[in-house]
Design an enzyme around this catalytic site. Structure first.
Site, PDB file in Angstrom:
ATOM      1  N   GLY A  44       0.835   0.974  -1.168  1.00 57.12           N
ATOM      2  CA  GLY A  44      -0.677   1.782  -0.914  1.00 57.12           C
ATOM      3  C   GLY A  44      -1.580   1.824  -2.072  1.00 57.12           C
ATOM      4  O   GLY A  44      -1.022   0.551  -2.759  1.00 57.12           O
ATOM      5  N   CYS A  45      -1.989   3.046  -2.632  1.00 59.26           N
ATOM      6  CA  CYS A  45      -2.915   2.211  -3.619  1.00 59.26           C
ATOM      7  C   CYS A  45      -2.109   2.700  -4.943  1.00 59.26           C
ATOM      8  O   CYS A  45      -0.783   2.805  -4.709  1.00 59.26           O
ATOM      9  CB  CYS A  45      -3.683   3.738  -3.694  1.00 59.26           C
ATOM     10  SG  CYS A  45      -4.178   4.596  -5.268  1.00 59.26           S
ATOM     11  N   PHE A  46      -2.814   1.773  -5.422  1.00 57.27           N
ATOM     12  CA  PHE A  46      -2.238   0.760  -6.808  1.00 57.27           C
ATOM     13  C   PHE A  46      -1.996   1.673  -7.793  1.00 57.27           C
ATOM     14  O   PHE A  46      -1.194   1.550  -8.673  1.00 57.27           O
ATOM     15  CB  PHE A  46      -2.809  -0.786  -7.574  1.00 57.27           C
ATOM     16  CG  PHE A  46      -3.834  -0.624  -7.834  1.00 57.27           C
ATOM     17  CD1 PHE A  46      -4.638   0.390  -7.967  1.00 57.27           C
ATOM     18  CD2 PHE A  46      -4.624  -1.443  -7.483  1.00 57.27           C
ATOM     19  CE1 PHE A  46      -6.330   0.498  -8.250  1.00 57.27           C
ATOM     20  CE2 PHE A  46      -6.526  -1.790  -7.249  1.00 57.27           C
ATOM     21  CZ  PHE A  46      -6.647  -0.270  -7.998  1.00 57.27           C
TER      22      PHE A  46
END
Length: 174
Positions: free
Chosen positions: A9-11
């Site tokens: 997902g979002c880093f």
């Protein structure tokens, strides 16, 4: 030292987790797996580059084993959802693991098999050879530590950190 390149997902979420993990010496947020050279955050977020948001996690194996790093990865996001994590939707948020050699590929596939028992649905994490890795802009490095009061950090990252702490408190800073 060993480095794993992982996308969950979002880093910002994985960065926050691994920045707090004992034995991790470096976490670099970036992009890989796409077809555009030198992508930037906005190009990746629009979903047309083919890249995934990832972190390169470098760790000292004499302090923390690769299996622990990988098991933390699987508890910190939902690896059963295709191209999404919560409100983040698109191929750039795919659950992904990028290996550099046969031993890493084997470790990644073993981690998927080991962690499948914790999920009711099949894990859809993709395992691919690591192509070029592009480092994200400085504003995306260690984002959670720089902006702990930001809404995304409070609503999305904090619950993920709490879940990881439930299972891996011995490895995480207080």
């Amino acid at each position: 030292m060993k480095t794993f390149v992982l996308g969950g997902g979002c880093f910002w979420c994985l960065d926050a987790l691994y920045q707090q993990t004992r034995g991790v010496t470096e976490v670099v947020s970036g992009y890989t797996g796409g077809h555009v050279r030198n992508p930037d955050y906005y190009a990746v977020c629009n979903g047309t580059t083919g890249h995934a948001e990832v972190v390169a996690v470098t760790f000292d194996e004499s302090i923390i084993g690769g299996d622990v790093i990988l098991d933390m990865f699987f508890v910190s996001h939902d690896p059963t959802t295709l191209n999404r994590q919560g409100y983040d939707v698109g191929t750039q948020y795919r659950s992904s693991m990028f290996y550099t050699d046969a031993a890493q590929e084997e470790a990644f596939r073993a981690a998927i098999e080991r962690n499948q028992a914790h999920w009711d649905k099949p894990i859809v994490t993709v395992v691919n050879r690591l192509p070029e890795f592009y480092t994200a802009d400085e504003e995306h490095q260690n984002f959670y530590a720089k902006h702990p009061e930001q809404g995304y950090c409070q609503v999305i990252i904090n619950p993920k950190l709490a879940k990881a702490r439930k299972y891996y408190s011995a490895w995480l800073a207080a």
